[in-house]
Design a protein around this motif. Structure first.
Motif, PDB file in Angstrom:
ATOM      1  N   ALA A  29       0.833  -1.204   0.000  1.00  0.00           N
ATOM      2  CA  ALA A  29       0.000   0.000   0.000  1.00  0.00           C
ATOM      3  C   ALA A  29       0.867   1.254   0.000  1.00  0.00           C
ATOM      4  O   ALA A  29       0.585   2.227  -0.719  1.00  0.00           O
ATOM      5  N   LYS A  30       1.917   1.254   0.801  1.00  0.00           N
ATOM      6  CA  LYS A  30       2.807   2.418   0.842  1.00  0.00           C
ATOM      7  C   LYS A  30       3.501   2.615  -0.495  1.00  0.00           C
ATOM      8  O   LYS A  30       3.609   3.745  -0.989  1.00  0.00           O
ATOM      9  N   ARG A  31       3.961   1.537  -1.089  1.00  0.00           N
ATOM     10  CA  ARG A  31       4.628   1.628  -2.379  1.00  0.00           C
ATOM     11  C   ARG A  31       3.668   2.185  -3.433  1.00  0.00           C
ATOM     12  O   ARG A  31       4.038   3.042  -4.248  1.00  0.00           O
ATOM     13  N   ALA A  32       2.430   1.729  -3.416  1.00  0.00           N
ATOM     14  CA  ALA A  32       1.443   2.206  -4.384  1.00  0.00           C
ATOM     15  C   ALA A  32       1.115   3.688  -4.175  1.00  0.00           C
ATOM     16  O   ALA A  32       1.026   4.465  -5.135  1.00  0.00           O
ATOM     17  N   LEU A  33       0.934   4.083  -2.929  1.00  0.00           N
ATOM     18  CA  LEU A  33       0.626   5.481  -2.641  1.00  0.00           C
ATOM     19  C   LEU A  33       1.773   6.398  -3.050  1.00  0.00           C
ATOM     20  O   LEU A  33       1.546   7.504  -3.568  1.00  0.00           O
ATOM     21  N   ASN A  34       3.012   5.949  -2.836  1.00  0.00           N
ATOM     22  CA  ASN A  34       4.159   6.758  -3.230  1.00  0.00           C
ATOM     23  C   ASN A  34       4.263   6.920  -4.740  1.00  0.00           C
ATOM     24  O   ASN A  34       4.841   7.894  -5.225  1.00  0.00           O
ATOM     25  N   GLN A  35       3.706   5.973  -5.486  1.00  0.00           N
ATOM     26  CA  GLN A  35       3.733   6.047  -6.947  1.00  0.00           C
ATOM     27  C   GLN A  35       2.532   6.791  -7.527  1.00  0.00           C
ATOM     28  O   GLN A  35       2.566   7.212  -8.680  1.00  0.00           O
ATOM     29  N   SER A  36       1.472   6.953  -6.762  1.00  0.00           N
ATOM     30  CA  SER A  36       0.182   7.343  -7.327  1.00  0.00           C
ATOM     31  C   SER A  36       0.181   8.699  -8.026  1.00  0.00           C
ATOM     32  O   SER A  36      -0.426   8.846  -9.091  1.00  0.00           O
ATOM     33  N   ASP A  87      -0.868   7.100 -13.934  1.00  0.00           N
ATOM     34  CA  ASP A  87      -2.224   7.307 -14.450  1.00  0.00           C
ATOM     35  C   ASP A  87      -3.171   6.263 -13.844  1.00  0.00           C
ATOM     36  O   ASP A  87      -2.752   5.356 -13.128  1.00  0.00           O
ATOM     37  N   LEU A  88      -4.457   6.421 -14.137  1.00  0.00           N
ATOM     38  CA  LEU A  88      -5.461   5.535 -13.565  1.00  0.00           C
ATOM     39  C   LEU A  88      -5.224   4.086 -13.932  1.00  0.00           C
ATOM     40  O   LEU A  88      -5.291   3.193 -13.072  1.00  0.00           O
ATOM     41  N   ARG A  89      -4.935   3.808 -15.205  1.00  0.00           N
ATOM     42  CA  ARG A  89      -4.762   2.427 -15.644  1.00  0.00           C
ATOM     43  C   ARG A  89      -3.602   1.752 -14.905  1.00  0.00           C
ATOM     44  O   ARG A  89      -3.711   0.602 -14.473  1.00  0.00           O
ATOM     45  N   THR A  90      -2.520   2.490 -14.746  1.00  0.00           N
ATOM     46  CA  THR A  90      -1.368   1.940 -14.035  1.00  0.00           C
ATOM     47  C   THR A  90      -1.713   1.626 -12.586  1.00  0.00           C
ATOM     48  O   THR A  90      -1.377   0.560 -12.060  1.00  0.00           O
ATOM     49  N   MET A  91      -2.415   2.561 -11.931  1.00  0.00           N
ATOM     50  CA  MET A  91      -2.740   2.357 -10.527  1.00  0.00           C
ATOM     51  C   MET A  91      -3.758   1.238 -10.339  1.00  0.00           C
ATOM     52  O   MET A  91      -3.708   0.511  -9.332  1.00  0.00           O
ATOM     53  N   LEU A  92      -4.668   1.052 -11.269  1.00  0.00           N
ATOM     54  CA  LEU A  92      -5.606  -0.062 -11.175  1.00  0.00           C
ATOM     55  C   LEU A  92      -4.872  -1.397 -11.304  1.00  0.00           C
ATOM     56  O   LEU A  92      -5.214  -2.375 -10.628  1.00  0.00           O
ATOM     57  N   GLU A  93      -3.872  -1.447 -12.161  1.00  0.00           N
ATOM     58  CA  GLU A  93      -3.080  -2.663 -12.306  1.00  0.00           C
ATOM     59  C   GLU A  93      -2.291  -2.945 -11.031  1.00  0.00           C
ATOM     60  O   GLU A  93      -2.230  -4.093 -10.560  1.00  0.00           O
ATOM     61  N   ILE A  94      -1.699  -1.899 -10.454  1.00  0.00           N
ATOM     62  CA  ILE A  94      -0.968  -2.060  -9.196  1.00  0.00           C
ATOM     63  C   ILE A  94      -1.916  -2.521  -8.098  1.00  0.00           C
ATOM     64  O   ILE A  94      -1.590  -3.411  -7.298  1.00  0.00           O
ATOM     65  N   GLU A  95      -3.107  -1.927  -8.064  1.00  0.00           N
ATOM     66  CA  GLU A  95      -4.117  -2.304  -7.067  1.00  0.00           C
ATOM     67  C   GLU A  95      -4.472  -3.784  -7.170  1.00  0.00           C
ATOM     68  O   GLU A  95      -4.515  -4.498  -6.154  1.00  0.00           O
TER      69      GLU A  95
END
Length: 263
Positions: free
Chosen positions: A209-216, A220-228
């Motif tokens: 979660a921390k890694r994803a938030l630091n990248q957000s 873009d949305l598509r990238t973050m949905l894939e990470i999610e």
């Protein structure tokens, strides 16, 4: 593991890094830079450490770099001086475990940058924050160009950097740089309380979660949905998740509980 300018204590899975130059308001000198590097590298590798607390000895957090040791004579030497910091600063910002800064008194310059590298800042009522670099013809360092706009927003970041003005704990909290304000005699106990609570969270879920938030903000949305999706797939498979679900169904004491706020 402790040095003369940095005290390191690891107990019950919580590592406390204490800047230890109270006679100089915990200003960072060459020795402290080296000791911080060694401490962060070790903590990153030591999986038994589940949370980190940053604090200062005495009544101040950190007054920034020791100006008396700033005798840089060329642009290349200045760059190398800062490049030497970037390895462990980036490791601290990206550390896959919770980092809490307990800020008392002066939190200036690089000290402010260290606080911004934490996930949460707990400040005492007498805490004072400042990016004073313009006063000596320098620019923010120790990752502040990355962290400050993300924490307080671009307009507030420009205000703090361009004016080099000091803000108190209440204004810093309004900007979003501080989570809670407590009395000085409660500061370190409160930081330890929050660290202990966060240390009980799922290490896998917290880390991804921390890694994803630091990248957000840079994605873009598509990238973050894939990470999610990838992160949740991993989290679903952990023993922690299975145990948490079992306890929820049985109305048992939860594994993770955020401590009550100060009143």
């Amino acid at each position: 593991m402790s040095g003369s300018t940095l005290l390191v204590d690891i107990e019950d899975g919580i590592a406390t890094l204490c800047f230890n130059r109270p006679e100089a308001k915990n200003a960072m000198n060459v020795a402290m830079r080296a000791e911080l590097h060694d401490a962060v590298v070790r903590i990153r590798a030591e999986r038994s450490v589940r949370a980190v607390v940053l604090r200062g000895a005495g009544s101040d957090f950190c007054s920034g770099g020791d100006v008396r040791g700033m005798n840089v004579t060329s642009a290349q030497a200045g760059r190398e001086r800062i490049d030497d910091l970037h390895g462990w600063v980036s490791m601290l910002i990206d550390l896959d475990r919770p980092v809490i800064a307990a800020v008392d008194g002066v939190c200036y310059g690089a000290g402010f940058s260290f606080a911004l590298a934490a996930d949460f800042v707990i400040a005492s009522t007498r805490a004072r924050f400042c990016m004073p670099f313009m006063k000596v013809g320098l620019v923010p360092d120790c990752g502040a160009f990355y962290t400050l706009p993300r924490v307080v927003g671009l307009a507030c970041a420009k205000d703090l950097v361009f004016t080099a003005r000091e803000v108190g704990a209440v204004e810093a909290k309004a900007m979003g740089a501080v989570l809670e304000i407590v009395e000085p005699d409660r500061l370190h106990a409160r930081a330890a309380q929050l660290a202990a609570s966060l240390a009980a969270a799922s290490p896998v879920a917290f880390g991804v979660a921390k890694r994803a938030l630091n990248q957000s903000l840079g994605s873009d949305l598509r990238t973050m949905l894939e990470i999610e999706a990838a992160a949740q797939g991993i989290a679903f498979t952990t023993e922690y998740h299975q145990e948490a679900v079992r306890r929820f169904r049985e109305k048992a004491e939860p594994l993770f509980k955020w401590p009550a706020r100060e009143t």
